[in-house]
Design a protein around this motif. Sequence first.
Motif, PDB file in Angstrom:
ATOM      1  N   ASP A  75       0.975  -0.817   0.220  1.00 19.45           N
ATOM      2  CA  ASP A  75       0.280   0.231  -0.006  1.00 19.45           C
ATOM      3  C   ASP A  75       1.169   1.386   0.220  1.00 19.45           C
ATOM      4  O   ASP A  75       0.723   2.559  -0.530  1.00 19.45           O
ATOM      5  N   LYS A  78       1.995   1.898  -4.065  1.00 25.85           N
ATOM      6  CA  LYS A  78       0.527   2.547  -4.133  1.00 25.85           C
ATOM      7  C   LYS A  78       0.158   3.558  -3.768  1.00 25.85           C
ATOM      8  O   LYS A  78      -0.263   4.837  -5.200  1.00 25.85           O
ATOM      9  N   ASN A  79       0.183   3.866  -2.789  1.00 26.47           N
ATOM     10  CA  ASN A  79      -0.111   5.380  -2.232  1.00 26.47           C
ATOM     11  C   ASN A  79       0.856   6.230  -2.251  1.00 26.47           C
ATOM     12  O   ASN A  79       0.554   7.540  -1.703  1.00 26.47           O
ATOM     13  N   ASN A  80       2.015   6.379  -2.464  1.00 21.87           N
ATOM     14  CA  ASN A  80       3.237   7.080  -2.138  1.00 21.87           C
ATOM     15  C   ASN A  80       4.354   6.684  -3.779  1.00 21.87           C
ATOM     16  O   ASN A  80       5.419   6.986  -2.673  1.00 21.87           O
TER      17      ASN A  80
END
Length: 146
Positions: A75, A78-80
């Motif tokens: 995650d 994916k998010n950073n």
Amino acid sequence: MKLLSCLILSILVSLLIISCKTEKKEYKPHQPIQRNELEVSIKRGNDIYSNFCISCHLPNGKGVKNIYPPLSDSDYLKNNRDASIKGLKYGLKGEIIVNGTKYNSFMPPMGLGDDEIADVMNYINHSWGNKYGKIVTVEEVRKIKK
């Protein structure tokens, strides 16, 4: 004889004029199909991953729990996106949380060029089932500052 020579000369001149005015089609040899830019980058990134990342993050990208964070199904990645690129470019120190687990290891800068960082990011973002967005470009990596 003189008449025949003139006739032959006139036919040759006519043929020459006609051939000069006729448009010739340019021959274009068969061009190989260009491979997808992302696919080529991923292949180069695989080589870089094998040389620089595999010892900590393992061949399957799962890392070592509580020591080296996973890259597969991450995650954090994916998010950073920018922070992930920055970590690869300048190293990573301090706590991060990946899939609910705290990691506080030190990752030194690998000494990779912007092109190599883009390639390895593309490999990581599109391996082990990851589908983390569009292609990472050299220009995008170049814009990431310390």
